[in-house]
Structures are given as C-alpha cells and as structure tokens.
Write an enzyme that holds these catalytic residues in place. Structure first.
Site, PDB file in Angstrom:
ATOM      1  N   LEU A   1      33.682  31.225 114.068  1.00 53.20           N
ATOM      2  CA  LEU A   1      34.472  32.251 114.746  1.00 53.20           C
ATOM      3  C   LEU A   1      34.755  31.880 116.193  1.00 53.20           C
ATOM      4  CD1 LEU A   1      35.743  35.105 114.578  1.00 53.20           C
ATOM      5  CD2 LEU A   1      33.533  36.016 115.313  1.00 53.20           C
ATOM      6  N   ASP A   2      36.037  31.863 116.545  1.00 56.10           N
ATOM      7  CA  ASP A   2      36.501  31.628 117.922  1.00 56.10           C
ATOM      8  C   ASP A   2      36.059  30.277 118.473  1.00 56.10           C
ATOM      9  OD1 ASP A   2      37.703  34.134 117.915  1.00 56.10           O
ATOM     10  OD2 ASP A   2      35.938  35.123 118.753  1.00 56.10           O
ATOM     11  N   GLU A   3      35.824  29.300 117.612  1.00 51.28           N
ATOM     12  CA  GLU A   3      35.376  27.991 118.078  1.00 51.28           C
ATOM     13  C   GLU A   3      36.285  26.860 117.614  1.00 51.28           C
ATOM     14  OE1 GLU A   3      31.267  27.162 117.454  1.00 51.28           O
ATOM     15  OE2 GLU A   3      30.575  29.071 118.271  1.00 51.28           O
TER      16      GLU A   3
END
Length: 283
Positions: free
Chosen positions: A226-228
């Site tokens: 997530l979000d990486e």
C-alpha cells in the site's frame, strides 16, 4: 507520395557497450530519422534505459523486424508505439470529484493523449460528472463479502474496453494483490500526501499534527504494498502553523489533480520506465 509515421521506442536491458550504436543502426536500416533520443544507465541496478522518437516511411511491421534482432541480442524489454495513438484509460474514483474532473477536463481539451471508455466507482456520487462528460459510468459497490465479485466485474469491464491504463483518481478501496500484480506498470494511484511520509488514512491530518511546512501529492504505480509503488511524480506547496487540517485538505486538492494528470501524461507518452521500485522518467 510516401508519408512518414512517427514512433516511440522504449527499452531497458543490462548495461553494456554498443547498445546505442546497435539501436541507431537498426533504425537506420528501417529508414528512420531520429528526432529525439534520451538514455540513462543506472549504476545501482546495472540497467540501461532508452527512449527514442523517430519518423519513417517503413511500415510498423518492417520497423519491428529491424529492431527485433537487436532486442534479442541485448536481452531487451522493449516497446514500439505510434506517436499520437491514445492510450485507452479506465478511471476509478469513489466520492471525491477533483482528480476525476481534472483528468476528464484535460482529456477533453486535448492535453492528455488518452481515451476514456469508462468510469468505475464504488459509489454513485460521481455519476452526474461522468454523464456531463459523456463517459459510461459503472457503479460497482464493494464490501468485505463482495470484494471478489466486484473485482470480477472490474476485470470484465477492463477486458470489454481493451483497457491499457487504469487511473485511481481517489478510489478509496484497496485492490487485491492478484489484480495489483496483473496491473504492474499499468495502474497509477494518487496519494494525497508527500510519500513516503503520512501513509494510510487522513494524511493531511497526520501532517498537520506533525507541524509540517510542506504538503504535497504523490502519483505512483500501484503495487500490493500500500502506497509504496514506484513514484512517477510529486509536487509540494508551502503551509504554515496558522492553517487548519481542513485547509490543508483544501490546498492539497489542486496539487493532487496536477500531479496525477502529469503522471498520466508521461505514462501515455511512454516516458516512464520501471527500474525495480523506482522509475526512470524521460521528460
């Protein structure tokens, strides 16, 4: 009278001497005139990246045939694209309209080289905006119990419309690891924060609580982490102690729209190449 077509060639491969010479030679064989060329060698990964624009009167098949032996010899991952051919792009959003509206407006005005065959949302709030722009709207509600079925419907829409790029324009649902893997390098998300800080829920409120002086937005490729995912573009604006969290949110909306639109444009123009968890952006 023969007409020249314009193409974009992108490639990556293990770095070694002779790559540029071989590519230029293959393009010469196909009667190409190189109009733009950019390259980069990553010391950390040992990978060479290149983006070339060229014009030629040769057919796409002839150009492909001239390049294929070089690509094989150097172990290249490569793509050949017609300049100006619009990328078929699925937009996904939840209830916030600003990013979705920015993409739709810029596409209609000709600023983005994309075609938008459909919009998908897990809410009905944005159906009116889709109708205004004349884009088919698909409401696919998502709950814990219906997530699998919802993604099956989403995949069906992608297949029906030959979707090449998926843009999460503030789509506030986590997609499955399997779908993330299938969309590697083909799905862009906008995170309303300057990653890697302030991940997850209410990043502007997190930033306010830390007393930051800069806020911003990050457009990145979607991954299971997530979000990486690999970052394509970021932008920041200055804030101060007098601003409230709600003002942070308000100020951030314009930044989010600009950042996402820029990332979509670069992707659609084949300027972004993956380098592990990083990107090479030829702009």
């Amino acid at each position: 009278m023969q007409t020249n077509d314009a193409y974009v060639l992108t490639l990556s491969c293990p770095d070694r001497p002779g790559i540029v010479h071989a590519v230029a030679g293959a393009l010469l064989v196909a009667g190409c005139n190189i109009t733009d060329s950019q390259q980069y060698g990553s010391e950390s990964t040992g990978t060479f990246f290149m983006r070339v624009e060229a014009t030629t009167s040769a057919s796409r098949a002839e150009l492909h045939a001239a390049l294929e032996p070089v690509a094989t010899a150097f172990g290249m991952q490569w793509g050949l694209y017609t300049v100006g051919q619009k990328v078929r792009t699925l937009l996904m959003a939840s209830t916030s309209a600003h990013c979705l509206n920015d993409i739709l407006f810029q596409q209609r005005s000709g600023s983005l080289p994309i075609e938008i065959p459909a919009i998908v949302s897990n809410h009905r709030d944005l159906a009116g905006l889709a109708e205004f722009y004349g884009v088919p709207f698909h409401h696919i509600p998502v709950t814990r119990d219906t997530k699998v079925q919802a993604e099956e419907k989403l995949r069906a829409i992608m297949a029906e419309h030959d979707v090449e790029l998926t843009v999460l324009a503030r789509y506030m649902q986590i997609i499955s690891d399997e779908l993330c893997a299938d969309l590697t390098g083909k799905a862009i998300n906008i995170h309303h924060s300057f990653l890697p800080s302030f991940k997850g829920a209410k990043p502007y409120h997190q930033a306010h609580a830390r007393g930051v002086k800069l806020i911003g937005a990050t457009a990145h490729y979607v991954t299971a982490a997530l979000d990486e995912g690999p970052i394509i573009e970021q932008e920041v604006i200055r804030v101060d102690h007098a601003r409230t969290p709600e003002q942070f949110v308000q100020m951030g909306r314009n930044v989010e729209g600009r950042t996402l639109a820029q990332a979509v444009q670069w992707h659609a123009e084949h300027r972004v190449l993956l380098d592990g968890n990083r990107t090479v952006v030829f702009n």
